[in-house]
Design a protein around this motif. Structure first.
Motif, PDB file in Angstrom:
ATOM      1  N   ALA A   1      32.435 -27.860  14.632  1.00  0.00           N
ATOM      2  CA  ALA A   1      33.261 -26.709  14.258  1.00  0.00           C
ATOM      3  C   ALA A   1      34.680 -27.121  13.900  1.00  0.00           C
ATOM      4  CB  ALA A   1      33.280 -25.693  15.397  1.00  0.00           C
ATOM      5  N   LYS A   2      35.100 -28.307  14.319  1.00  0.00           N
ATOM      6  CA  LYS A   2      36.439 -28.791  13.980  1.00  0.00           C
ATOM      7  C   LYS A   2      36.506 -29.343  12.566  1.00  0.00           C
ATOM      8  CE  LYS A   2      37.599 -29.933  18.782  1.00  0.00           C
ATOM      9  NZ  LYS A   2      38.003 -31.002  19.728  1.00  0.00           N
ATOM     10  N   HIS A   3      35.361 -29.371  11.888  1.00  0.00           N
ATOM     11  CA  HIS A   3      35.288 -29.857  10.508  1.00  0.00           C
ATOM     12  C   HIS A   3      34.563 -28.807   9.656  1.00  0.00           C
ATOM     13  CE1 HIS A   3      36.445 -33.825  12.117  1.00  0.00           C
ATOM     14  NE2 HIS A   3      35.591 -33.542  13.098  1.00  0.00           N
ATOM     15  N   PRO A   4      35.158 -27.613   9.510  1.00  0.00           N
ATOM     16  CA  PRO A   4      34.467 -26.503   8.838  1.00  0.00           C
ATOM     17  C   PRO A   4      34.212 -26.724   7.354  1.00  0.00           C
ATOM     18  CG  PRO A   4      36.764 -25.944   9.251  1.00  0.00           C
ATOM     19  CD  PRO A   4      36.510 -27.240   9.951  1.00  0.00           C
ATOM     20  N   VAL A   5      34.991 -27.594   6.717  1.00  0.00           N
ATOM     21  CA  VAL A   5      34.774 -27.847   5.288  1.00  0.00           C
ATOM     22  C   VAL A   5      33.449 -28.567   5.082  1.00  0.00           C
ATOM     23  CG1 VAL A   5      35.654 -29.053   3.254  1.00  0.00           C
ATOM     24  CG2 VAL A   5      37.237 -27.909   4.811  1.00  0.00           C
ATOM     25  N   GLN A   6      33.161 -29.541   5.940  1.00  0.00           N
ATOM     26  CA  GLN A   6      31.914 -30.309   5.810  1.00  0.00           C
ATOM     27  C   GLN A   6      30.731 -29.614   6.486  1.00  0.00           C
ATOM     28  OE1 GLN A   6      34.857 -31.763   6.921  1.00  0.00           O
ATOM     29  NE2 GLN A   6      35.330 -32.655   4.915  1.00  0.00           N
ATOM     30  N   PHE A   7      30.986 -28.924   7.602  1.00  0.00           N
ATOM     31  CA  PHE A   7      29.909 -28.268   8.353  1.00  0.00           C
ATOM     32  C   PHE A   7      30.195 -26.767   8.397  1.00  0.00           C
ATOM     33  CE2 PHE A   7      30.432 -32.586  10.044  1.00  0.00           C
ATOM     34  CZ  PHE A   7      29.155 -33.089   9.840  1.00  0.00           C
ATOM     35  N   ASP A   8      29.522 -26.021   7.541  1.00  0.00           N
ATOM     36  CA  ASP A   8      29.790 -24.588   7.422  1.00  0.00           C
ATOM     37  C   ASP A   8      29.208 -23.816   8.600  1.00  0.00           C
ATOM     38  OD1 ASP A   8      27.089 -24.661   6.917  1.00  0.00           O
ATOM     39  OD2 ASP A   8      27.286 -24.285   4.772  1.00  0.00           O
ATOM     40  N   GLU A   9      29.379 -22.502   8.548  1.00  0.00           N
ATOM     41  CA  GLU A   9      28.918 -21.637   9.649  1.00  0.00           C
ATOM     42  C   GLU A   9      27.414 -21.749   9.852  1.00  0.00           C
ATOM     43  OE1 GLU A   9      28.998 -16.894  10.934  1.00  0.00           O
ATOM     44  OE2 GLU A   9      29.918 -17.554   9.058  1.00  0.00           O
ATOM     45  N   LEU A  10      26.671 -21.855   8.757  1.00  0.00           N
ATOM     46  CA  LEU A  10      25.215 -22.010   8.856  1.00  0.00           C
ATOM     47  C   LEU A  10      24.867 -23.261   9.649  1.00  0.00           C
ATOM     48  CD1 LEU A  10      22.229 -21.571   8.057  1.00  0.00           C
ATOM     49  CD2 LEU A  10      22.747 -22.734   5.901  1.00  0.00           C
ATOM     50  N   TYR A  11      25.478 -24.384   9.296  1.00  0.00           N
ATOM     51  CA  TYR A  11      25.198 -25.653   9.967  1.00  0.00           C
ATOM     52  C   TYR A  11      25.532 -25.559  11.449  1.00  0.00           C
ATOM     53  CZ  TYR A  11      24.533 -30.741   9.950  1.00  0.00           C
ATOM     54  OH  TYR A  11      24.049 -32.011  10.161  1.00  0.00           O
ATOM     55  N   GLN A  12      26.707 -25.003  11.761  1.00  0.00           N
ATOM     56  CA  GLN A  12      27.138 -24.897  13.150  1.00  0.00           C
ATOM     57  C   GLN A  12      26.193 -24.017  13.969  1.00  0.00           C
ATOM     58  OE1 GLN A  12      31.270 -23.627  13.270  1.00  0.00           O
ATOM     59  NE2 GLN A  12      31.737 -24.844  11.454  1.00  0.00           N
ATOM     60  N   ASN A  13      25.761 -22.885  13.398  1.00  0.00           N
ATOM     61  CA  ASN A  13      24.857 -21.984  14.113  1.00  0.00           C
ATOM     62  C   ASN A  13      23.496 -22.622  14.372  1.00  0.00           C
ATOM     63  OD1 ASN A  13      25.822 -18.948  14.524  1.00  0.00           O
ATOM     64  ND2 ASN A  13      26.798 -19.740  12.681  1.00  0.00           N
ATOM     65  N   LEU A  14      22.996 -23.365  13.397  1.00  0.00           N
ATOM     66  CA  LEU A  14      21.698 -24.025  13.576  1.00  0.00           C
ATOM     67  C   LEU A  14      21.785 -25.105  14.649  1.00  0.00           C
ATOM     68  CD1 LEU A  14      20.491 -24.340   9.868  1.00  0.00           C
ATOM     69  CD2 LEU A  14      19.629 -22.783  11.613  1.00  0.00           C
ATOM     70  N   ILE A  15      22.858 -25.875  14.628  1.00  0.00           N
ATOM     71  CA  ILE A  15      23.032 -26.913  15.645  1.00  0.00           C
ATOM     72  C   ILE A  15      23.156 -26.284  17.031  1.00  0.00           C
ATOM     73  CG2 ILE A  15      24.582 -28.702  16.503  1.00  0.00           C
ATOM     74  CD1 ILE A  15      22.903 -29.598  14.160  1.00  0.00           C
ATOM     75  N   ASN A  16      23.904 -25.200  17.113  1.00  0.00           N
ATOM     76  CA  ASN A  16      24.054 -24.508  18.396  1.00  0.00           C
ATOM     77  C   ASN A  16      22.709 -23.990  18.896  1.00  0.00           C
ATOM     78  OD1 ASN A  16      25.667 -23.251  20.545  1.00  0.00           O
ATOM     79  ND2 ASN A  16      25.092 -21.336  19.575  1.00  0.00           N
ATOM     80  N   ALA A  17      21.900 -23.431  17.988  1.00  0.00           N
ATOM     81  CA  ALA A  17      20.567 -22.955  18.378  1.00  0.00           C
ATOM     82  C   ALA A  17      19.691 -24.111  18.844  1.00  0.00           C
ATOM     83  CB  ALA A  17      19.908 -22.235  17.191  1.00  0.00           C
TER      84      ALA A  17
ATOM     85  N   VAL B   1      15.937 -28.542  21.194  1.00  0.00           N
ATOM     86  CA  VAL B   1      15.159 -29.128  20.097  1.00  0.00           C
ATOM     87  C   VAL B   1      16.122 -29.581  19.000  1.00  0.00           C
ATOM     88  CG1 VAL B   1      13.003 -27.898  20.540  1.00  0.00           C
ATOM     89  CG2 VAL B   1      14.810 -26.792  19.184  1.00  0.00           C
ATOM     90  N   LEU B   2      17.183 -30.264  19.384  1.00  0.00           N
ATOM     91  CA  LEU B   2      18.209 -30.661  18.428  1.00  0.00           C
ATOM     92  C   LEU B   2      17.655 -31.576  17.350  1.00  0.00           C
ATOM     93  CD1 LEU B   2      21.154 -30.556  17.598  1.00  0.00           C
ATOM     94  CD2 LEU B   2      21.615 -32.450  19.169  1.00  0.00           C
ATOM     95  N   ASP B   3      16.785 -32.508  17.736  1.00  0.00           N
ATOM     96  CA  ASP B   3      16.245 -33.439  16.734  1.00  0.00           C
ATOM     97  C   ASP B   3      15.426 -32.703  15.674  1.00  0.00           C
ATOM     98  OD1 ASP B   3      14.344 -32.759  18.588  1.00  0.00           O
ATOM     99  OD2 ASP B   3      13.409 -34.728  18.681  1.00  0.00           O
ATOM    100  N   GLY B   4      14.612 -31.726  16.119  1.00  0.00           N
ATOM    101  CA  GLY B   4      13.807 -30.950  15.174  1.00  0.00           C
ATOM    102  C   GLY B   4      14.668 -30.105  14.252  1.00  0.00           C
ATOM    103  N   LEU B   5      15.710 -29.486  14.814  1.00  0.00           N
ATOM    104  CA  LEU B   5      16.614 -28.669  14.006  1.00  0.00           C
ATOM    105  C   LEU B   5      17.357 -29.518  12.990  1.00  0.00           C
ATOM    106  CD1 LEU B   5      17.477 -25.696  13.747  1.00  0.00           C
ATOM    107  CD2 LEU B   5      15.951 -26.169  15.635  1.00  0.00           C
ATOM    108  N   LEU B   6      17.805 -30.700  13.406  1.00  0.00           N
ATOM    109  CA  LEU B   6      18.492 -31.593  12.480  1.00  0.00           C
ATOM    110  C   LEU B   6      17.569 -32.014  11.340  1.00  0.00           C
ATOM    111  CD1 LEU B   6      20.564 -33.816  14.912  1.00  0.00           C
ATOM    112  CD2 LEU B   6      21.486 -32.555  12.954  1.00  0.00           C
TER     113      LEU B   6
END
Length: 406
Positions: free
Chosen positions: A124-140, A146-151
């Motif tokens: 979240a400290k790098h919002p230009v590279q990791f948008d809200e979608l990316y952050q929400n998926l990683i958080n989920a 299941v971080l490896d599967g989500l990634l």
């Protein structure tokens, strides 16, 4: 502590292994001493280590692109699946890249995690590279374990989105480049070649054909006011970019107009539908509630018209409407997409159905881009022939009158 904040740089090294064989390569690190120590641990005796010369332009390293983020996601997913700890995976990636900016960002993320932050908080400290979608998926993924599967899913999503964008850019680049060259050649003819012909014709005292007079007039106009036309063109381009970035209304108008452009419009529409379906499928499959998933998708379709339509769908779903009914009310989604969505809702397999919709439209985009490339080629040839060939013909028409004057 100072070593932790030193920026990573790329170093070129030369050395010998235990057999005396000469070796060379490049490695990312904080300073020459650490590079030398790392090489010795690998059984290499370094003979020379120097900082890689920076390019004249972009000396700080190339910018971080969406493709870099896709590669980052794939590598991190692969290492986590192989059982490498998160911090260890990030450390490997930090020292294994050739882009100092990317390496520095990964190092910042790793240090944040070592200090107690979660991966989603660090990203979240790098919002230009990791948008809200990316952050929400990683958080989920972190919440569900299941971080490896989500990634892995994120990497696939990013790769497919970038593949579609790349195909569209590739299809548009060829005609744009050829037309730009044709305009440049025409400008050279108007500014430098035609004036020479004009002087030659005037010395014979013959009346020039109407077509030749028109081209000569264009040449004079270009010489007298060409710089003004160039300034106006640059101003228009800058104004379009400025207002598109800062005016939601103007951006919506541009995107709506682009959907109506023959040949290109349908491709952009299919690309937006593919991104809508793929993004919603990915977020919903990750366990994000439908209303929240639609809020994320409303910023991710790549077109302001479909972003607004998705926002309307979210509002209707939030008050209790079915997804199918909400999509019907916008009048922006094809019947096939709505029906596939309805089947997914009824069968409890919405993510699978949306992925099939995305697969279908991604394939449609591929086919349409190939077809467009075939259609554009003769069109480009006609433009070149009209611009360049027309001026050449205009210059040679007076030759047929010279015989009557001499």
């Amino acid at each position: 502590m100072a070593a932790n904040i030193t920026e990573l740089e790329v170093y070129l090294w030369e050395g010998r292994d235990k057999r005396g064989k000469k070796l060379k390569g490049q490695q990312t690190g904080r300073n020459q001493n650490l590079i030398r120590a790392d090489l010795r641990r690998q059984g290499i005796t370094p003979t020379r280590v120097r900082r890689k010369p920076k390019a004249l332009f972009g000396g700080a390293g190339r910018t971080i692109t969406p493709k870099d983020i896709a590669v980052f996601s794939r590598q991190l997913a692969t290492m986590l699946k192989a059982g490498v700890p998160l911090v260890g995976s990030l450390e490997i990636m930090e020292h294994g890249g050739n882009n100092p900016r990317m390496s520095k960002m990964i190092g910042d993320i790793r240090r944040d995690i070592e200090s107690g932050s979660t991966l989603s908080e660090s990203l979240a400290k790098h919002p230009v590279q990791f948008d809200e979608l990316y952050q929400n998926l990683i958080n989920a993924g972190e919440q569900a374990g299941v971080l490896d599967g989500l990634l892995d899913s994120i990497a696939t999503y990013k790769e497919r989105v970038e593949s579609i964008k790349g195909k569209i850019k590739k299809a548009l680049f060829y005609p744009a480049a050829v037309i730009a060259i044709a305009v440049l050649v025409s400008a050279v003819l108007l500014l430098f070649v035609i004036p020479q012909f004009e002087q030659t014709f005037s010395s014979f005292g013959a009346d020039l054909p109407a077509f030749t007079q028109m081209v000569v007039g264009l040449s004079r106009n270009a010489r007298d006011y060409g710089y003004l036309y160039l300034l106006v063109f640059i101003a228009i381009v800058v104004a379009l970019i400025y207002f598109k970035k800062r005016s939601v209304t103007f951006q919506h108008w541009i995107d709506r107009a682009s959907l109506k452009v023959p040949v290109i419009g349908p491709i952009l529409q299919k690309a937006s539908l593919a991104r809508f379906a793929r993004t919603l499928a990915t977020t919903f499959a990750a366990g994000v509630p439908l209303v929240d998933a639609l809020a994320i998708v409303s910023k991710s379709t790549g077109n302001a018209v479909y972003n607004a339509a998705t926002a309307e769908v979210r509002e209707d779903v939030a008050v209790g409407h079915s997804l199918k009914l909400a999509m019907e009310q916008t009048d922006k989604f094809p019947h096939m997409v709505i029906q596939m969505t309805a089947i997914g809702e009824e069968s409890g397999s919405l993510d699978n159905m949306l992925n099939k919709v995305a697969d279908f439209y991604e394939e449609e985009v591929n086919d349409s881009v190939d077809a467009m490339s075939s259609l554009i080629e003769p069109f480009v040839i006609v433009i070149i022939g009209t611009l360049v060939g027309g001026m050449v013909v205009a210059m040679y028409l007076p030759i047929f009158k010279l015989g009557a004057v001499i």
